[in-house]
Write a protein that holds these residues in place. Structure first.
Motif, PDB file in Angstrom:
ATOM      1  N   LEU A  70       0.812  -1.214   0.000  1.00  0.00           N
ATOM      2  CA  LEU A  70       0.000   0.000   0.000  1.00  0.00           C
ATOM      3  C   LEU A  70       0.847   1.266   0.000  1.00  0.00           C
ATOM      4  CD1 LEU A  70      -2.861  -1.006   2.426  1.00  0.00           C
ATOM      5  CD2 LEU A  70      -3.156  -0.212   0.090  1.00  0.00           C
ATOM      6  N   TYR A 104      -1.931   5.552  -2.558  1.00  0.00           N
ATOM      7  CA  TYR A 104      -2.561   4.674  -1.561  1.00  0.00           C
ATOM      8  C   TYR A 104      -1.989   4.961  -0.180  1.00  0.00           C
ATOM      9  CZ  TYR A 104      -3.528   2.117  -5.840  1.00  0.00           C
ATOM     10  OH  TYR A 104      -3.919   1.778  -7.107  1.00  0.00           O
ATOM     11  N   GLN A 140      -8.959   2.526   8.706  1.00  0.00           N
ATOM     12  CA  GLN A 140     -10.056   1.657   8.278  1.00  0.00           C
ATOM     13  C   GLN A 140      -9.525   0.490   7.441  1.00  0.00           C
ATOM     14  OE1 GLN A 140      -9.907   4.962   7.892  1.00  0.00           O
ATOM     15  NE2 GLN A 140     -11.765   5.869   8.748  1.00  0.00           N
ATOM     16  N   ARG A 141      -8.631   0.770   6.486  1.00  0.00           N
ATOM     17  CA  ARG A 141      -8.065  -0.295   5.647  1.00  0.00           C
ATOM     18  C   ARG A 141      -7.256  -1.273   6.493  1.00  0.00           C
ATOM     19  NH1 ARG A 141      -6.033   3.755   0.872  1.00  0.00           N
ATOM     20  NH2 ARG A 141      -8.112   4.182   0.031  1.00  0.00           N
ATOM     21  N   THR A 200     -17.581   2.028   3.256  1.00  0.00           N
ATOM     22  CA  THR A 200     -16.121   2.063   3.434  1.00  0.00           C
ATOM     23  C   THR A 200     -15.542   0.661   3.331  1.00  0.00           C
ATOM     24  OG1 THR A 200     -16.302   4.035   4.816  1.00  0.00           O
ATOM     25  CG2 THR A 200     -14.263   2.759   5.009  1.00  0.00           C
ATOM     26  N   SER A 257     -12.817  -0.434   0.570  1.00  0.00           N
ATOM     27  CA  SER A 257     -11.560  -1.037   1.018  1.00  0.00           C
ATOM     28  C   SER A 257     -11.335  -2.388   0.351  1.00  0.00           C
ATOM     29  CB  SER A 257     -11.553  -1.208   2.538  1.00  0.00           C
ATOM     30  OG  SER A 257     -11.620   0.032   3.182  1.00  0.00           O
ATOM     31  N   LEU A 312      -8.232  -3.306  -2.121  1.00  0.00           N
ATOM     32  CA  LEU A 312      -7.326  -4.392  -1.733  1.00  0.00           C
ATOM     33  C   LEU A 312      -7.323  -5.518  -2.773  1.00  0.00           C
ATOM     34  CD1 LEU A 312      -8.144  -4.374   2.068  1.00  0.00           C
ATOM     35  CD2 LEU A 312      -6.117  -3.431   0.936  1.00  0.00           C
TER      36      LEU A 312
END
Length: 154
Positions: free
Chosen positions: A14, A19, A24-25, A60, A64, A68
């Protein structure tokens, strides 16, 4: 052979100007790291988050999961039941993923690691002049428990 993925590996994937590993991710990724081999939908992830008192909205979670997947950190899976699922991509580069055995009665999903399609893939690639980078194979049938239940009902 699966490779053990760590949060540090994922942080490196990431890394970059477009990115960021947002909180949250990171939380969504941790759910998959804590549940290796599980095939989770966005709703499953959202439920786990709520259960653990994380205030992350379903939208969200969807964003995500899409990012991903785009970054090849997660694999998107379709088991033919209209539910989109994800799993952590633990394959080494240039190595095929495992395949799935899906029970038509209980919905149980089992993984099958042997890749028996190498020769077929090479033949198709040569005949069609097509560079294959991966394939997915799903077998639909009945697990051991459902087979027993079906035999008892007969």
């Amino acid at each position: 052979m699966p490779v053990k993925i760590t949060m540090e590996d994922l942080k490196r994937k990431l890394a970059g100007p477009q990115y960021k590993l947002t909180p949250q991710r990171k939380t969504v990724l941790q759910i998959f790291l804590d549940r290796p081999g599980q095939h989770l939908s966005a709703e499953d992830v959202h439920f786990i988050l709520k259960e653990n008192k994380f205030e992350i909205g379903l939208a969200t979670v969807y964003r995500s999961l899409e990012l991903l997947t785009e970054l090849n950190i997660l694999n998107y899976l379709d088991f033919g039941d209209g539910c989109r699922r994800y799993e952590l991509n633990e394959a080494s580069p240039n190595e095929h993923q495992h395949h799935h055995l899906i029970c038509l009665d209980c919905g149980k999903v089992m993984e099958f690691a042997d890749d028996l399609l190498g020769d077929l893939e090479a033949t198709i690639s040569q005949k069609c002049d097509f560079h294959i980078i991966d394939h997915q194979l799903k077998f639909f049938g009945y697990c051991k428990e459902c087979q027993k239940k079906r035999e008892q009902e007969s």
